[in-house]
Design a protein around this motif. Structure first.
Motif, short mmCIF file in Angstrom:
data_model
loop_
_atom_site.label_atom_id
_atom_site.label_comp_id
_atom_site.label_asym_id
_atom_site.label_seq_id
_atom_site.Cartn_x
_atom_site.Cartn_y
_atom_site.Cartn_z
N GLU A 129 -17.04 -11.78 17.42
CA GLU A 129 -17.01 -10.92 18.61
C GLU A 129 -17.91 -11.37 19.75
OE1 GLU A 129 -14.87 -8.49 18.76
OE2 GLU A 129 -14.25 -8.72 16.66
N VAL A 130 -18.90 -12.19 19.45
CA VAL A 130 -19.89 -12.53 20.48
C VAL A 130 -19.73 -13.99 20.91
CG1 VAL A 130 -22.38 -12.74 20.95
CG2 VAL A 130 -21.51 -10.77 19.66
N ALA A 131 -19.70 -14.91 19.94
CA ALA A 131 -19.67 -16.34 20.28
C ALA A 131 -18.53 -16.71 21.23
CB ALA A 131 -19.60 -17.16 18.98
N PRO A 132 -17.30 -16.21 21.03
CA PRO A 132 -16.21 -16.65 21.91
C PRO A 132 -16.40 -16.22 23.37
CG PRO A 132 -15.34 -15.57 19.93
CD PRO A 132 -16.82 -15.33 19.95
N GLU A 171 -18.71 -17.00 28.96
CA GLU A 171 -18.13 -16.25 30.08
C GLU A 171 -19.12 -15.19 30.58
OE1 GLU A 171 -14.24 -14.78 28.95
OE2 GLU A 171 -14.56 -13.04 30.26
N TRP A 172 -19.78 -14.47 29.66
CA TRP A 172 -20.76 -13.47 30.07
C TRP A 172 -21.87 -14.14 30.88
CZ3 TRP A 172 -21.18 -11.40 24.38
CH2 TRP A 172 -20.09 -10.57 24.11
N LEU A 212 -20.92 -3.25 23.97
CA LEU A 212 -20.97 -3.44 22.51
C LEU A 212 -21.98 -2.52 21.82
CD1 LEU A 212 -20.88 -7.34 22.09
CD2 LEU A 212 -19.05 -5.71 21.61
N PHE A 213 -22.80 -1.82 22.62
CA PHE A 213 -23.88 -1.03 22.01
C PHE A 213 -23.41 -0.01 20.96
CE2 PHE A 213 -28.47 -1.07 23.32
CZ PHE A 213 -28.47 -2.41 23.63
N ARG A 253 -28.36 -16.46 18.12
CA ARG A 253 -27.77 -17.77 17.78
C ARG A 253 -26.64 -18.11 18.76
NH1 ARG A 253 -25.35 -21.44 18.18
NH2 ARG A 253 -24.37 -22.85 16.69
N HIS A 254 -25.89 -17.08 19.16
CA HIS A 254 -24.81 -17.36 20.10
C HIS A 254 -25.00 -16.70 21.46
CE1 HIS A 254 -22.27 -19.74 17.51
NE2 HIS A 254 -22.60 -18.94 16.53
#
Ligand code: FAD
Length: 380
Positions: free
Chosen positions: A22-25, A29-30, A40-41, A77-78
């Motif tokens: 959910e985060v790495a991809p 872009e963010w 996502l909170f 990490r990501h």
């Protein structure tokens, strides 16, 4: 010797799977769009990542600092920007958890722990973050309420926070020094407004900016701890909750550098062989590994000391210093190892360097940490 339990390893795997899916991809872009993924909170709250160290009675998971560090390392990490957003939120939450009255805990912790509300800790002023006692924001008792005035800068979650924890000068103590008190300010309290939002070198998927109080009126029940205890609330929160968090975040960045360096040096073929056949590349990989392992041991040792109730301010200062400086070195080393590819934004390591640099002052600059470590060393 510090080792992880089976439950801690399971937690790491679960958070890692979530972050990879959910985060790495979306992290690149963010970063490009200066977007803080605060959406996502609630999900992070439901997963227990946000309230990991909050007691179950207040909506948390009831685990400790080691588990908190695992979660932040995996997020960072990501996406270090998302990790610092969670970390700063936990500063506010940690303040309420450690110093709040029962009423304050009941009122605020369940929503904060579940990610339904976002918190911020506002200490730094233009007079210098390191010069903590030099702050000038003030509070005056008038007509049965506290009236707060001042401006804070570099505040993570400045524009997102539903609850903002401030320190202000409320008088002078017996020695004639400024007396600080801490207050909880709800979003929407008249006169409390976010100001400029910073466009940063790194940590761009976090929100950082100014917040002002202009004649903000709050009831006495919004004071955290007692009058004059603001320095204790803020410094213990920064020294332990904050430095633990920033150590974990830099550890995540460090692991990213190590993994990217290994991946690239396996895949890149030069002189007909993988890049890592050359001794200088092996040295770079070894140095990245050493930086990561050093920071990892210091960080998890400090976190486990905290969980056992052992004083650990110096240990967190050492962990944060090693992780921050290690992350900056490892990112630069990995960029060098990659040759021209190192500066191509398709690869994430340039972002890792920017994130490591941008987060290096939060929770105390490396020079200030050295002053803390030296002070503790002389005392011991
Ligand atoms: C991304 C980011 C997020 C942040 N989030 C928050 C937040 O949520 N809440 C918050 O309150 N603040 C936050 N900060 C502010 C951060 O805590 C400060 O940047 C930090 O405390 C340093 O303060 P300063 O930037 O004013 O630097 P200064 O204190 O002005 O330092 C300038 C230089 O002087 C050196 N120096 C200062 N004092 C000493 C000393 N005693 N001995 C040796 N050298 C010294 C420093 O090492 C540095 O090189 C954030 C900052 C950043 C960049």
């Amino acid at each position: 010797m510090f080792t992880f339990t089976e439950e801690q390893e399971m937690l790491r795997r679960a958070v890692r799977e979530f972050v990879e899916a959910e985060v790495a991809p979306k992290a690149q872009e963010w970063d490009e769009q200066d977007h803080c993924p605060a959406e996502l909170f609630p999900l992070l709250g439901d997963m227990g990542i946000i309230g990991i160290f909050v007691p179950e009675a207040y909506g948390g998971v009831g685990l400790g600092y080691v588990e908190r560090v695992i979660c932040l390392e995996e997020l960072a990490r990501h996406c270090a920007g998302l990790a610092i957003t969670v970390m700063a939120h936990q500063l506010c939450m940690g303040g309420v958890m450690n110093y709040g009255t029962e009423e304050q805990k009941q009122k605020y912790l369940p929503d904060l722990a579940r990610g339904r509300k976002i918190g911020a800790l506002s200490l730094t002023e233009a007079t210098g973050g390191s010069n903590f006692m030099g702050q000038t924001a003030n509070g005056e008792w008038k007509d049965g309420q506290w009236v707060l005035n001042g401006r804070k800068c570099f505040i993570t979650n400045a524009h997102l926070a539903d609850l903002d924890l401030w320190t202000v000068v409320t008088g002078k103590n017996a020695k004639g020094r400024p007396e600080l008190s801490a207050f909880l300010i709800d979003r929407g309290t008249p006169g409390h407004t976010p100001g400029r939002a910073e466009h940063k070198l790194g940590m761009r998927s976090s929100n950082t900016g100014d917040v002002s109080c202009v004649n903000v009126r709050v009831d006495a029940s919004q004071m955290l701890e007692q009058r004059g205890k603001g320095a204790k609330v803020a410094l213990s929160t920064i020294q332990e909750v904050g430095r633990a968090g920033m150590s974990a975040i830099n550890l995540g960045i460090l692991r990213g550098c190590l993994e990217e360096a290994v991946r690239f040096s396996n895949e890149r073929i030069i002189y007909g062989k993988p890049l890592h056949h050359m001794t200088n590349i092996q040295f770079a990989l070894a140095e990245n590994r050493l930086d990561y392992e050093t920071a990892r041991l210091l960080t998890y040792r400090a976190a486990s000391m905290k969980d056992k109730g052992v004083p650990c301010s110096a240990e967190f200062a050492m962990a944060k210093y090693a992780a921050t400086e290690g992350a900056i070195r490892a990112a630069k080393r990995t960029i060098d190892l990659m040759g021209g590819y190192g500066v191509i934004n398709e690869y994430p390591v340039g972002r890792y360097l920017r994130d490591a640099l941008a987060g290096s002052t939060a929770g105390g600059t490396s020079d200030v940490l050295k002053v803390v470590i030296a002070g503790e060393t002389v005392k011991q």
